[in-house]
Write a protein that holds these residues in place. Sequence first.
Motif, PDB file in Angstrom:
ATOM      1  N   UNK A  39      -9.560  -2.553 -15.362  1.00 40.42           N
ATOM      2  CA  UNK A  39      -9.083  -1.863 -16.579  1.00 40.42           C
ATOM      3  C   UNK A  39      -7.493  -1.550 -16.579  1.00 40.42           C
ATOM      4  N   UNK A  40      -6.968  -1.892 -17.532  1.00 38.76           N
ATOM      5  CA  UNK A  40      -5.521  -1.507 -17.940  1.00 38.76           C
ATOM      6  C   UNK A  40      -4.968  -0.336 -16.766  1.00 38.76           C
ATOM      7  N   UNK A  41      -5.588   0.891 -16.948  1.00 40.20           N
ATOM      8  CA  UNK A  41      -5.022   2.103 -16.307  1.00 40.20           C
ATOM      9  C   UNK A  41      -5.223   1.919 -14.837  1.00 40.20           C
ATOM     10  N   UNK A  42      -6.247   1.381 -14.305  1.00 38.95           N
ATOM     11  CA  UNK A  42      -6.356   1.091 -13.002  1.00 38.95           C
ATOM     12  C   UNK A  42      -5.292   0.181 -12.538  1.00 38.95           C
ATOM     13  N   UNK A  43      -5.256  -0.879 -13.246  1.00 41.51           N
ATOM     14  CA  UNK A  43      -4.023  -1.809 -12.777  1.00 41.51           C
ATOM     15  C   UNK A  43      -2.652  -0.979 -12.890  1.00 41.51           C
ATOM     16  N   UNK A  44      -2.305  -0.359 -13.709  1.00 39.88           N
ATOM     17  CA  UNK A  44      -1.242   0.401 -13.808  1.00 39.88           C
ATOM     18  C   UNK A  44      -0.960   1.278 -12.662  1.00 39.88           C
ATOM     19  N   UNK A  45      -2.062   2.087 -12.253  1.00 39.77           N
ATOM     20  CA  UNK A  45      -2.190   2.991 -10.989  1.00 39.77           C
ATOM     21  C   UNK A  45      -1.934   2.284  -9.534  1.00 39.77           C
ATOM     22  N   UNK A 101       1.140   2.712  -7.147  1.00 41.49           N
ATOM     23  CA  UNK A 101       1.143   2.997  -5.480  1.00 41.49           C
ATOM     24  C   UNK A 101       1.503   2.217  -4.697  1.00 41.49           C
ATOM     25  N   UNK A 102       1.649   0.762  -5.270  1.00 43.83           N
ATOM     26  CA  UNK A 102       2.337  -0.143  -4.121  1.00 43.83           C
ATOM     27  C   UNK A 102       3.860  -0.353  -4.697  1.00 43.83           C
ATOM     28  N   UNK A 103       4.385   0.553  -5.567  1.00 43.53           N
ATOM     29  CA  UNK A 103       5.620   0.309  -5.942  1.00 43.53           C
ATOM     30  C   UNK A 103       6.324  -1.237  -6.648  1.00 43.53           C
TER      31      UNK A 103
END
Length: 407
Positions: free
Chosen positions: A388-394, A398-400
Amino acid sequence: MNHVLLVDDDPAVREALSQTLELAEMSVTAAGSFVEAKDHITPSFAGAILSDMRMPGRDGFHLLDYAQKQDADLPVVLLTGEGDIPMAVRAMGAGAFGFLKKPCATDDLVATLGRAMRARAMVLENRRMKAQLETGDAASRMLFGVSKQAEELRARVRAVAMAGAEALILGAPGSGTSKVAEVVHLLSPRAMAPFRKAPAATMTPDTLQSVLDDTEGGTLFLDEIAALPETSQFALLQALDFDEGRPRVLAGSYRDLQAEVAEGRLTPELYYKLDVLRVRIPSLRERPEDIPELFRRYVDIACEQAALPRPEIPPELNARLMAQDWPGNARALMNAAMRFAMGIGDPEEEPGGGLAEQLARVERSLLIEALKRARGNATEAAAALDLPRKTFYDKLTRHAIRAESYR
């Protein structure tokens, strides 16, 4: 760079070979004769040439000779029949990259052309670097990287160099603060005067004054300014108050200098005197796409220093290097390149950590590869990973990872 110029007079063979190579994700330009092929053979050709030995009119020998005259480093792979092998061996002596006996196995064909194209890519990249070294400014010659962060760093260094005032150069350990300081000097109006660098921790008031005098209107870089002894801090402040004839002072640090001021280890007067301009060096963690280029450059340097042949760097090694955090930054990557060039142990740093840390490194690598394939399009990369788009951006947060760095 996965481009093959295929030369064969038999239309059925051309079609079959073209399909085979395209299935192996190579782009193919097909030609039925030397005359059709020669206009594609130029010194800038980025790929490999695959040619039949026996063709009507001008054969594979003529094509090889023509390619050698255009560029002696163009890789030509020859297809030979059973009776052509002695002829192919002579062609190898004349500079052919290799030969394959017909009918050849697909794996052998793809592997040989893969080696040829990697060799060509290295030749063209080395020429590009040499041209850049000869024509570019000090920022282009000494500060490497293709990422947006690397471009921004070079632009910032150029601006600070011309401004002429004192500056702070901030970066994590091993990130190259002294090299950046040297580039600032080389791009500044003081470039013809001396450049000196000294560890701040060793500077007594007397040695500091001596170094300032020796720098004769050039540039002095004080490494880790927060370690400068208190008495020397006051001496440096006094020197900075006198403009005539003194060197420009650049100060490097990996520490939080505002915290150093708050805790009394750095006098606020000196901090604000030096904090006129700033250059922040991004860590390798922030720009993983620069790691393959830096690693290759460091391998080339190590091979040149040790008079060793330059080894091929497998794509899978680059992927593993990009997946690491590199807390030691450029210095640690340089050490890894030295080990690889010398064939001593594993070029990768010890990953360490538990299962969660190792999985995080793998996840980060997958995110980066997806963004590279999608040319920085986050929506496309997320879809490729079925996230999901939000999960991807999260996960990017998290990984900078910045998606725009891969556009």
